[in-house]
Design an enzyme around this catalytic site. Structure first.
Site: not given
Length: 106
Positions: A31, A34
């Site tokens: 991600c 993230c």
């Protein structure tokens, strides 16, 4: 205090039984957003010190907690106070916005 990792196995102890509020960052290696907020969370953990713990939970390795708390997109940050889910923020935000959100919820 730096961020720490938690797992499904240690979630109860690390988060629900903690003496201070705990921010759980639900994330995954793949991600991009993230990874973008990770350094900001490290800095916030240092700046807010003993007021809050910040823990990271890899959703790929630990599927139970994200399912239990209805995490559908990542990054999702959930603030727990006294073992209860107190506030949720979905999506990446600039460091200042994350810190303001945390301080407002504390």
């Amino acid at each position: 205090m730096a961020t720490q990792a938690t797992t499904d196995a240690s979630f109860e102890t690390d988060v629900l039984q903690a003496n201070t509020p705990v921010l759980v960052d639900f994330w995954a290696e793949w991600c991009g957003p993230c990874r973008m907020i990770a350094p900001a969370l490290e800095e916030i953990a240092e700046e807010l010190g003993d007021k809050i713990q910040i823990v990271k939970l890899d959703i790929d390795a630990n599927p139970d907690a994200p399912t239990r708390y209805g995490v559908r997109g990542i990054p999702t940050m959930i603030l727990f106070k006294n073992g209860q889910q107190a506030a949720t923020q979905v999506g990446a935000m600039p460091k200042n916005a994350i810190k303001q959100w945390i301080e407002r919820e504390l």
